[in-house]
Design an enzyme around this catalytic site. Structure first.
Site, short mmCIF file in Angstrom:
data_model
loop_
_atom_site.label_atom_id
_atom_site.label_comp_id
_atom_site.label_asym_id
_atom_site.label_seq_id
_atom_site.Cartn_x
_atom_site.Cartn_y
_atom_site.Cartn_z
N TRP A 155 0.84 -1.20 0.00
CA TRP A 155 0.00 0.00 0.00
C TRP A 155 0.88 1.25 0.00
CZ3 TRP A 155 -0.37 4.14 3.32
CH2 TRP A 155 -1.47 4.98 3.16
N HIS A 156 2.01 1.19 0.69
CA HIS A 156 2.89 2.35 0.77
C HIS A 156 3.64 2.61 -0.53
CE1 HIS A 156 2.24 1.97 5.12
NE2 HIS A 156 2.64 3.22 5.21
N GLY A 157 3.84 1.60 -1.34
CA GLY A 157 4.55 1.84 -2.58
C GLY A 157 4.71 0.57 -3.39
#
Length: 472
Positions: A323-325
């Site tokens: 989700w962060h990257g």
């Protein structure tokens, strides 16, 4: 448009808030929709159509779910709604990454292939408003909240500019009582301004200054990265990411309060945690709760035995990392935290042992910092070289030009940041309570004004950097 840019601080923000305060109450939601889309359009341009589509799709599906009994048709429509939210996120954020992963897997299996990577522009904040849209329709399906009265009301909630780009992830149920009726109160405006000024100072004064040190050390080639430089760079980044993101959250919460909303808190002194489990109860709390309520618990949580619990934790945190990257480093970072949580849960279940006290705190902080190496590094190989330097396993010699970044002001901000993250919670609460005392209010207000002026001076002198979480 970033909250720390001159255009926002001295243009967009004062104009929008002044107009909002003088508009009749019945017009404020429509005005906030227009203002939020204008805020988003400045950077996103035509990609703003993705946000517009999210508003329309979730509003329509939410209203339809509300009219249906909770049967198979409703579950099917909910599935359609979740997929409709995820498809743009997968395309814009993960499509190229998935192609690259397939190519890498083929190369590893001696089956090289080829692919054409699209030039895809990632819409700002898509990870945040996607999760917000999913929570809205799921909460309606579960009967945890009614749908918004009108499309304008939902559009206002879904696009609200203070939390649009980087959260906090605000659920509709948390604001439902403020959607149609929210009086403007002077004490809320005052408290919101204080919180905004504090957040701006955390970003500009602390995060941006220690970020210079982190960028210099993390940017060194492996043959120039010594052990001391690696640890100083990691300390700087550990402070930078907390003050950067919590500063943004403070600014968002402050502006929300000025508008009459009460956004949920997003941070609670995470570096004082005595276990990784506690860390995730204190760090990015709205994201942790989202994964708990909309993924971990539906997967079975801890109700289906220990093995299933461990698998659920790993799945949740691998997805949290992605989700962060869209990069292997974020996947590894999520897997790393998932494994740490599994180890803690296993030690507690099997041996009745849990980290605590000074030893637990020190171990937790060191493990979190190791994770930040994965989070900050552009590739797994760079992260490996950095970790090797931290352990003294590389022969890198840091040149004097790199040490020159540690000027007296940078050392001061590193010291201030290090002390601030460890201030006992009782002290912090005492300071906040003083803001409600009449005799202290003028002093606190002057202090906030001084922080704002100092931050503005630093922006004028050094420019401003985007918030780290804006790219997520």
């Amino acid at each position: 448009m970033t909250f720390s840019s001159p255009g926002f601080l001295f243009g967009f923000m004062p104009i929008v808030f002044l107009l909002y305060f003088f508009l009749p109450a019945r017009s404020r939601n429509a005005f906030l929709v227009l203002a939020s889309f204008a805020f988003y359009f400045v950077d996103a341009g035509l990609v703003s159509v993705v946000l517009l589509g999210s508003v329309v799709v979730n509003a329509v599906i939410g209203n339809a779910l509300h009219r249906m009994p909770a049967d198979g048709r409703a579950r099917a429509l909910l599935t359609v709604g979740v997929v409709a939210n995820l498809v743009p996120l997968i395309y814009y954020k993960y499509w190229n990454f998935m192609q690259r992963a397939v190519l890498d897997a083929g190369t590893a299996l001696n089956m090289p292939g080829s692919s054409t990577f699209s030039d895809i522009v990632l819409p700002a904040g898509i990870s945040f408003f996607t999760f917000q849209g999913i929570s809205y329709i799921v909460d309606i399906y579960r009967r945890d909240a009614p749908p918004a009265p009108t499309l304008v009301d939902f559009g206002m909630y879904h696009t609200l500019f203070p939390q649009l780009i980087a959260g906090p992830i605000v659920r509709y149920a948390e604001l439902v009582n403020r959607i149609e009726h929210r009086p403007i109160r002077l004490e809320d405006v005052h408290a919101g301004l204080l919180r905004f000024c504090l957040g701006l100072a955390k970003k500009i004064v602390i995060a941006d200054n220690v970020g210079v040190v982190a960028d210099r050390m993390f940017g060194l080639p492996s043959d120039q990265l010594g052990m001391a430089a690696a640890w100083i760079g990691l300390l700087a980044y550990t402070l930078q990411i907390l003050f950067d993101f919590s500063g943004y959250s403070d600014m968002a919460i402050g502006m929300g309060r000025m508008l009459g909303f009460k956004f949920p808190e997003n941070f609670n002194q995470p570096y004082r945690s005595q276990s990784i489990t506690e860390f995730w109860r204190r760090w990015h709390m709205t994201l942790s709760r989202w994964f708990r309520d909309y993924l971990y618990i539906p997967l079975g949580g801890n109700r289906a035995g220990p093995v299933r619990t461990y698998v659920n934790l790993l799945v949740v945190f691998i997805l949290c990392g992605l989700w962060h990257g869209a990069a292997y480093t974020f996947l590894l970072w999520g897997l790393f935290h998932g494994l740490l949580l599994v180890v803690e849960r296993l030690a507690s279940n099997r041996f009745g042992q849990a980290p605590h006290g000074f030893g637990g705190w020190l171990m937790t902080l060191l493990l979190v910092m190791v994770g930040w190496v994965l989070f900050r590094s552009p590739s797994a190989s760079v992260a490996g070289n950095y970790l090797a330097a931290m352990l003294g396993l590389s022969a890198g010699q840091t040149p004097a030009v790199a040490w020159a970044v540690l000027t007296s002001d940078k050392l001061l901000f590193l010291a201030i940041g290090s002390v601030a993250v460890l201030v006992p919670e009782d002290w912090r609460l005492t300071v906040w309570r003083l803001t409600d005392r009449s005799f202290a209010a003028p002093i606190v207000s002057l202090g906030a004004l001084a922080l704002f002026c100092y931050s503005a001076a630093l922006i004028a002198a050094n420019g401003f950097n985007p918030f780290i979480y804006f790219r997520f």
